[in-house]
Structure formats: structure tokens, C-alpha cells
Design an enzyme around this catalytic site. Sequence first.
Site: not given
Lengths: 168, 472
Positions: B95, B200, B320-321, B370, B376, B395, B397
Site C-alpha cells: 500500500c 484508498h 508504506h507497507n 491527510g 497533505s 504515512h 494522519a
Amino acid sequence: MLRVINAFKTSNEVEVKLFIEYFTNINMAKKFEFLEHTGDVKFRAYGKNVGEVFQNCALAVSSVFSRNGEINETGKKEFVLSENNYESLLYQFIEELIYLFDVDAFVVSRAEVKLTEENGKITAYVLVYGDDASNYSDLDAIKAPTYAEMYIKRLNNKKWEAQVVVDV
Amino acid sequence: MKIQKISENVYEIPKEGKMNVPVRIFASEKILKSIEKDKTLLQAKNMAEMPGVVKWVVVLPDAHQGYGACIGGVSAYDLKKGVVSPGQTGYDINCGVRLLVSDIKLVDFMKKRKDIMKSLGKDIPSGVGVKSGFSFSPKEIDLVLKNGVKWAFEKGFATKEDVSNIEDEGCIADADYSKVSARAKGRGMHQLGSLGAGNHFMEIGVVEEIYDKKTAKVFGIDCVGKVTFLIHSGSRGLGHQVASDHIKKMEEEYGFDKLPDRELACAPINSELGRDYLSAMRGAANFGFVNRQLLTFSLREIIKKYFPKNSLDLVYDIAHNIIKIEKHNINGKMQDVCVHRKGATRSFGPGRLEIPLKYRKTGSPIFIPGSMGTYSYVLVGTKKAEELTFGSTAHGAGRLISRSEAARTITPAQLGKELHDKDIILESGGLKGAVDEAPSAYKDVNEVVRVSHELGIGKMVARLKPLGVVKG
């Protein structure tokens, strides 16, 4: 509650109806419930046996997909799963419901689950009722079941309870 | 639970009981208070009990309760003694977020905004049960898993510049499609090129403020008023199934009785199963990069209709994953470790070879979206992050309240009014679902970014204000 107690005493038709409704509602409310979880969705499902707990987990999953809405029963799917413990079986069961949704666009309404146990192997015979996902405009997705905080246990009152967190 | 303050914005749960390392929490006092409310820190403690974990477990400013490992959590493992644990990077493998920038003038965009948002809502495949509109054979899917965005380039879905501006050029080496089950491929193949659901989204924004002019120039966002495009999506059902498949295999092979949480099922890095998972996970990650690339392709096709002369240039694309083997300083010695990031963006300072040449002097670009309706941010990676957080920062908020609480306390009408007041157009399958992701369901992104900046684990470069959001 007083009127419900009165139903015992009087056998009045209206009161008896109330009595039945009262306890049906308790039963209804106890099929499953959602609990607080910051990131994902957590629920508990109840039943008088493990098969019924699985069935009520399917209702909870249907409730997540439909955002507490109703899913019609226009079709059905069958599958069989085997594992050596209840939690693994429940994980696979929920994963199968998600798989049907992702691959066949089939969204679950409810399920009938029969369990058998032999030589340490637990088998679930599952019949899922549901509908085509394209008939609904605001469905939610579930990415996966998880083992986080998961349990299936027998309570003191002999009933069964399961807890599940699904990744949404 | 004992929590000690180490310095401003740094707290520690000292090593105790079965913990192999301490937990370091990088948060302001205000954020720490909200983190303490759920099971985030208990999950971080569990991560600290895992075999072979080194230095400390990192909890970032956007952390919240997840499953197994917390979201906004990073842990690193010794390659010889350590494990690989799918639950510690999550089901949504790769992701991630990519940022594109255009030279479309804000005033021109605003004239066509309504029509563009409608087109995006109609033509960007999003939501559940939605097929992507692309159609690829199983053989093609294998090539996607193996070659990532290189495959997309060969097929005409990516430019050469796109390829060089993606983490690992959109193709992580040592991916093995034969380790990805037919079931996983079956779930993913019709979803490739679609946004998905939940949190998403695709967000059109505008550069509103620049904090670091020099870096912003290198990133191509040096001018206030530039229109930007953020895409947040992952590896769809394919990645979810890769994680599920391997959690099952790992607990069958290694059991789970000794684990603090069954969701932390793991295998030694140096085992057949550990290697198999890493090969499959890399394939899923490549699938995730291609997914965002195909979304970009569709986005460009739509924008071309309105602005035929403007291109959308990719700034960077970062997961970020993900699990990565990276060199880090462990107790004074640089060594390869297996870094698990779950809801954590890689933040590497200048000079790291993993960063594209274009950004090697500035540090890696970082995007922190955000929630709908808030800002953002674009940040830049730092050496300090390498020192403190295995090169990671926040990654997003980070959720503040659960979806059920959001549904109880926020009405679709309130959300509609909030977005209207902020002049943001939302394209979504239904407002009921959008409420789950309402701005007030999330922590204050400004606070999360401020803490990252003050700590120096990701420095602020620019702020983007959203103009329109397509929600999955």
C-alpha cells in the site's frame, strides 16, 4: 418487563405475544455485536454450538459488506473446509466469504454451517446464501480475516462465543 | 505500562518481561495521549518480544491499533537470528502513495474542476466488486509480479521517467511469481488498475505553501498554485491473499503457542518458508507498483481530454507497507537487517543508494496525505530518521476513532457540509462509506507532520490543499 412477567400470570394473548417478542429480540440482539476498534472492525458472535457461531459470524461479515444493510438471497454457494482447530477454521471460513466477494462478486447474506469432528480434524460443510454485488451501490470491502484477538470459547452458560477482527 | 520520557517528542517503554528490546515512541504529548487510549502500545510491546528483533521497536506519530503489529510501527530483525512476519507489514502489501505534478494553472483547472471530477468518478475504477476495465491473462500477471513497472513500460503504460521515479524503479528484485498462489492471482488479476475501497483514494490538490524552496525545486513543486495528483492504493486482493496464505503456512510449520499474538505468525528469515514469503511479498509489491501505474495511465488519459498539452510528471512513488533488507546502524555497526514497515514511509537522507539519482542529494521524497478535507504534505527523508527510526516516518494522519464511532457521531450531511465549506469536491460510491473516512475520524495531520519535522525524521517541504477527492 413487568408486562412480560404478567404474561406468565395471565396467559393474556397480547401479553404472550409481547413475551415471545421480548425473548426473540434478546436472541436476535445476541447473534453478533460490533466492538470498538480504532483501525479495523471487531465483532463477537454467539451461538448454542460452534456451527451456529460460524453462522452468526457470516451475518456479521454480511453486515460489514452491506454497511448494516440487507442483502437479498438470490443465489447460493457451497464449500467444505477442514482444519485442526476452531480458530483456523473460522479464519478460513471468513476468508472464503471474502474470496467469493472478490472473485465471484457474490456477497453473503447468511450461511448454514454443519461441523463434524473426526480424529482431531474439524470439517465445516457450508452453504452460503447471497446476491450479486453489482446489485448494491454502497458496499464495503474486507481485506482479510486476522488472528488478532481471535478466540472461540464455551461460556459458563454452555453457549459459545467467538471474537474476530477483520482488516478493512 | 511504564513509559519514560527520553527527550522532547521521544518516549520509551523500557525492556521488561519477555521483551528483547525497548519500544521507542516518537510522538508529542498530545499524540501520545491518544495513542495510549487503544492497544497500540501493547501491540508494540508484543513486537518487541519477537525473536531476533534489534535495537528498538519504533512507534511513529500517526500510530494506532492494528492487528498483530500496530499501524505506524517499524521493527528490524537480525538476518541470522530474526524472523519475517507477514502480520507486521499487513495484508495490503505495498500500500503506498505516489505524487504527480502538472503545470496546469489553478485558475484553468478550477474552471473545469466539476467536469474533471465527474469524469474521474466515472472512469477511475474504484469501490468494491469493481473490475478494473483492464484485462490481462494469467501469464501477463506472472510478468507483472516478476518485472513490475518494467512490464508496464514495455506495454506502453509507463514512461521512462516514471520508471526511474519509483521506489526500486517499480521492480523489486528476487520476486518469484511461482510462490504466489493461484488463489491470490485469481483475486488480483481483475482488480489490477483499480483503486479499491476503504481509505484508498485519488486526491487532486494544489501547492499552497512551500517550506523548503531548494528541495521543492528538485521535487518539481517549487511554485505555489501548481496542481498536484496523489494516488493512494495497494496490491488489492492479490497482496491480501499472499499475506493470508503465508500466515497459514507459517503457523502450521512453526506453531503460534509461544507468540504474544497469533497474528504475529512468523518464520526464520533464513528458512525456506521465510524466503518463499519474501519472494511472494516482493511479487505482490511489484503488483502494487503496477496498480498505481495503471491508475496513473487512466488518470492521464482523462486529464488529456481537458488539458491536451499538459503532462502529469511523477515526483515519486513510495510504499508504506513493505518488508525490506536494508543497511542500518545497529549499536554502532552498519549491518543488513530485515525492516518491517506497517503504515510507515521510508525516510532516507542524502546519499543513500536506494534513492533515485535525481533525489540522492536531497533525501527521499515522502508524502503524508491527510484525511479528506485536510492538508497533505510533502516531506524529505533525513539522516536523523536513519538514526532514530530505521529510516521511517509517518504515512498519514492516523485514525483517531473507529469506523463505528464515526458512523455514530458523523452524519453524511455533516460531512457534505464540511467538504462544501472547504470547497472540496468528493466523488464517492456513497456518502455512508465516506463517513468512515471523514476528517474528524483522523488525528490532526498538521500535528503529525509537525512532530516528524521537529524530530527531524522527515522534514517539511510543501503543503498541498485538496481540491477534489475520488474515494475508493
